[in-house]
Design a protein around this motif. Structure first.
Motif, short mmCIF file in Angstrom:
data_model
loop_
_atom_site.label_atom_id
_atom_site.label_comp_id
_atom_site.label_asym_id
_atom_site.label_seq_id
_atom_site.Cartn_x
_atom_site.Cartn_y
_atom_site.Cartn_z
N ILE A 146 34.85 75.65 34.23
CA ILE A 146 36.31 75.46 34.26
C ILE A 146 36.93 76.36 35.32
N GLU A 168 36.25 74.97 38.83
CA GLU A 168 37.10 73.81 39.12
C GLU A 168 38.54 74.25 39.39
N GLN A 169 39.07 75.14 38.57
CA GLN A 169 40.45 75.60 38.77
C GLN A 169 40.61 76.33 40.10
N ARG A 211 40.70 73.56 42.74
CA ARG A 211 41.96 72.79 42.62
C ARG A 211 43.16 73.58 43.14
N SER A 212 43.15 74.90 42.95
CA SER A 212 44.29 75.72 43.39
C SER A 212 44.42 75.75 44.91
N THR A 261 36.88 66.69 41.11
CA THR A 261 37.04 67.73 42.12
C THR A 261 35.69 68.14 42.69
#
Length: 189
Positions: free
Chosen positions: A14, A17-18, A21-22, A64
Motif C-alpha cells: 500500500i 502504491e501511494q 500515485r503521489s 498503478t
C-alpha cells in the motif's frame, strides 16, 4: 533474512502504491514522435516521477505501476465492485488488461529509442476467481525473449499472500515508430 508478516507485506504494498500515485501526473498521452525519441527507461522513469502524463487506462481501471527495471514491469491494483461481472467476481477483462499491460511494458523496457510494440497474441489462464476481498493484486510481467521483430513475455497476477489468480503469455510485434506508414489498402474499394 526474516520473511515479512502478511500485515507488513500489505502495508509495504500500500505504501509503495501511494508513493507512486503521489507523484503521477494527470492522465494523458504523448505524440508518437515524443515517445519514439526517448529511451524506454527515460519514458517510464519520467512517467513515474510525474514529468510525463500517466497512461489513461491506468485511471480507468485504477491500477498503478509500482516497479520497473530492464525486462520487468509490475502494476498494482485493488479490484472492487466496479470491476465485477454479473456473477459476483472480478471480470476476466480486468485481469487480462493488467497482464497485457505488465507484459507489454516489460517488452517496452528492452526496446531501443524509435521502436514500439503492439500485442499480437495474448493468452490468459485463470486459476481462481478474484474478488475484492483479496485486496491489492500485482500483475508482474517478465521478458522471455526479445528478437528483431517479435518479443515474448510472461505474466502472473497474485495477491499479497502470493495466491495466484492467473498466468499469461504474450507475443508482441516490434515496430519501427519512425518508419513512414504505407497505405496497404490502396486501390481497394
Amino acid at each position: 533474512m526474516t520473511a515479512l508478516s502478511r500485515d507488513a507485506r500489505l502495508a509495504t504494498w500500500i505504501a509503495e502504491e501511494q508513493a507512486v500515485r503521489s507523484r503521477l501526473a494527470a492522465p494523458g498521452t504523448l505524440s508518437l514522435a515524443e515517445v519514439a525519441a526517448m529511451t524506454p527507461m527515460d519514458f517510464f522513469d519520467g512517467s513515474g516521477r510525474g514529468d510525463l502524463p500517466s497512461p489513461p487506462i491506468n485511471a480507468v481501471l485504477d491500477f498503478t505501476p509500482v516497479q520497473w527495471a530492464s525486462g520487468l514491469f509490475v502494476f498494482q491494483g485493488t479490484p472492487d465492485q466496479r470491476h465485477y461481472n454479473p456473477l459476483g467476481s472480478v471480470h476476466g477483462g480486468y485481469i487480462a488488461t493488467l497482464l497485457d499491460s505488465c507484459m507489454g511494458c516489460a517488452v517496452h523496457t528492452l526496446l531501443k529509442p524509435g521502436q514500439g510494440y503492439t500485442t499480437a497474441d495474448l493468452r490468459v489462464s485463470y486459476v481462481r476467481a478474484l474478488r475484492s476481498e483479496a485486496g491489492p493484486v500485482r500483475a508482474e510481467g517478465r521478458i522471455i525473449h526479445v528478437g528483431r521483430s517479435t518479443a515474448l513475455a510472461e505474466g502472473r497476477l497474485y495477491d499479497v499472500d502470493e495466491r495466484l489468480y492467473a498466468v499469461a503469455s504474450t507475443t508482441c510485434l516490434i515496430l519501427d515508430m519512425g518508419a513512414p506508414r504505407q497505405n496497404t489498402d490502396a486501390g481497394v474499394r
